[in-house]
Design a protein around this motif. Structure first.
Motif, short mmCIF file in Angstrom:
data_model
loop_
_atom_site.label_atom_id
_atom_site.label_comp_id
_atom_site.label_asym_id
_atom_site.label_seq_id
_atom_site.Cartn_x
_atom_site.Cartn_y
_atom_site.Cartn_z
N GLN A 45 0.82 -1.20 0.00
CA GLN A 45 0.00 0.00 0.00
C GLN A 45 0.86 1.26 0.00
O GLN A 45 0.59 2.22 -0.73
CB GLN A 45 -0.92 0.01 1.23
N ASP A 69 -11.33 8.48 -7.88
CA ASP A 69 -11.68 7.22 -8.56
C ASP A 69 -10.62 6.87 -9.61
O ASP A 69 -10.26 5.69 -9.76
CB ASP A 69 -13.05 7.34 -9.22
N SER A 77 -7.56 5.61 -7.74
CA SER A 77 -7.84 4.29 -7.18
C SER A 77 -7.72 3.21 -8.24
O SER A 77 -7.11 2.16 -8.01
CB SER A 77 -9.24 4.28 -6.56
N ALA A 78 -8.29 3.47 -9.42
CA ALA A 78 -8.24 2.49 -10.50
C ALA A 78 -6.83 2.35 -11.06
O ALA A 78 -6.36 1.24 -11.32
CB ALA A 78 -9.21 2.90 -11.60
N ASP A 121 -4.73 0.46 -8.55
CA ASP A 121 -5.31 -0.80 -8.10
C ASP A 121 -5.36 -0.90 -6.58
O ASP A 121 -4.84 -1.83 -5.97
CB ASP A 121 -4.52 -1.99 -8.68
N ILE A 122 -6.00 0.10 -5.99
CA ILE A 122 -6.16 0.14 -4.53
C ILE A 122 -7.55 0.69 -4.23
O ILE A 122 -8.02 1.60 -4.91
CB ILE A 122 -5.05 1.00 -3.88
N SER A 123 -8.22 0.12 -3.26
CA SER A 123 -9.58 0.57 -2.95
C SER A 123 -9.56 2.01 -2.46
O SER A 123 -8.56 2.49 -1.92
CB SER A 123 -10.21 -0.33 -1.88
N LEU A 124 -10.68 2.71 -2.65
CA LEU A 124 -10.76 4.11 -2.23
C LEU A 124 -10.48 4.28 -0.74
O LEU A 124 -9.73 5.16 -0.33
CB LEU A 124 -12.16 4.67 -2.55
N THR A 125 -11.08 3.41 0.07
CA THR A 125 -10.90 3.52 1.52
C THR A 125 -9.45 3.30 1.91
O THR A 125 -8.88 4.09 2.68
CB THR A 125 -11.80 2.50 2.24
N SER A 126 -8.83 2.25 1.38
CA SER A 126 -7.43 1.97 1.70
C SER A 126 -6.52 3.09 1.19
O SER A 126 -5.55 3.47 1.85
CB SER A 126 -7.00 0.64 1.08
#
Length: 316
Positions: free
Chosen positions: A211, A233, A236-237, A240-245
């Motif tokens: 991360q 967004d 994040s894309a 390749d990491i979720s928005l929250t993380s």
């Protein structure tokens, strides 16, 4: 002398020294750090840390059983704690450890760090504290076990009482330093000895390497071309990491949200351009990603405290 208690490393040199104080310098291609060290008691040292660099390699090795207390006053420091995890010391935090893991890579995500370290050689410090204050009720070995029993660092986040103790150490008149340091070290040790640790305080907010590498690459992307705007967004894309993380880890590394960090970065870059060029303000606004000079002026004043024109005029 402290040099007899630890090996600081080949990249650290003594740049000045007298009976009361030694100043060490750490220097590499990313910048330099100064460590101004005072002997408070036999076996007890207080060190002011002032780093202006992106990262450094520490070769620190203790030659005795040591215990360290580290307070961050400004900036941010990153520790590689092993097993692919990182820990961050932020403004107001206190980190306590047994000095066995001070060797390795350190990073300063904001390129600066200012704080205080108190280093104790436990055997010698115990004898000296008992001799200067008979019946001193703090057992340093037990204090070490209390905070470092699992061999890892213990971090206390933004405790007001600790802030009070350290705030006075950042502005000590020279003529009373020698004695004032003694009082404050004793006060701190007493406080840590009496502090009751809650279960939730035992949680250590680590961030994992995968991360951290992604948000560092993200920071490099968004600051390398200030005229390009990315949505959360899109970032994040792309990484390749979720928005929250992504939001949580970015704030953990850099101390603020992505947009707040980038806004401050843009204004600091604009300040450099205002100082170093004669370009008009509308052009500079465009260079840092603002199509509207009025929106740029508002953002600049909110960060720098002056309008772009006032800032330029104030430069001597």
């Amino acid at each position: 002398m402290m040099e007899d208690k630890v090996f600081l490393g080949q990249n650290v040199s003594v740049i000045c020294k007298d009976n009361d104080c030694t100043v060490f310098q750490m220097k590499d291609e990313t910048g330099e750090g100064l460590m101004t060290t005072y002997k408070v008691f036999p076996g007890v040292y207080l060190m002011y840390n002032d780093y202006h660099m992106k990262s450094c390699i520490s070769e620190f090795k203790p030659h005795c059983n040591m215990f360290s207390i580290n307070h961050c006053n400004e900036g941010r420091m990153e520790w590689d704690v092993g097993d692919g995890a990182y820990l961050y010391l932020r403004e107001g935090d206190l980190k306590i450890d047994n000095c066995n893991h001070h060797t390795g890579n350190y990073s300063f995500p904001l390129t600066h760090y200012h704080g205080i370290s108190i280093l104790l050689c436990l055997e010698e410090a115990t004898k000296s504290l008992n001799s200067v204050l008979y019946g001193f009720p703090v057992d340093l070995i037990e204090l070490q076990k209390k905070y470092c029993d699992n061999k890892k660092s213990y971090v206390i986040r933004g405790e007001k009482s600790i802030a009070h103790i350290f705030s006075e150490l950042y502005a000590v008149p020279s003529k009373i330093k020698k004695y004032y340091f003694k009082i404050k070290v004793l006060e701190l040790l007493l406080y840590l000895s009496a502090l009751e640790l809650q279960d939730e305080e035992l949680e250590r907010p680590y961030f994992y390497k995968t991360q951290v590498e992604k948000v560092k690459a993200m920071e490099k992307l968004i600051t390398s071309d200030l005229e390009t705007h990315y949505t959360l967004d899109q970032l994040s894309a792309r990484f390749d990491i979720s928005l929250t993380s992504m939001k949580t880890c970015f704030k953990g590394v850099y101390g603020t949200s992505i947009y707040a960090y980038l806004r401050t970065y843009r204004m600091n870059r604009a300040a450099v351009l205002l100082r170093q060029s004669k370009d008009n303000i509308a052009y500079i606004a465009g260079c840092v990603g603002y199509d509207s000079p009025s929106k740029f002026a508002y953002a600049f004043k909110s960060i720098m405290g002056k309008s772009p024109l006032e800032y330029r005029k104030s430069i001597v």
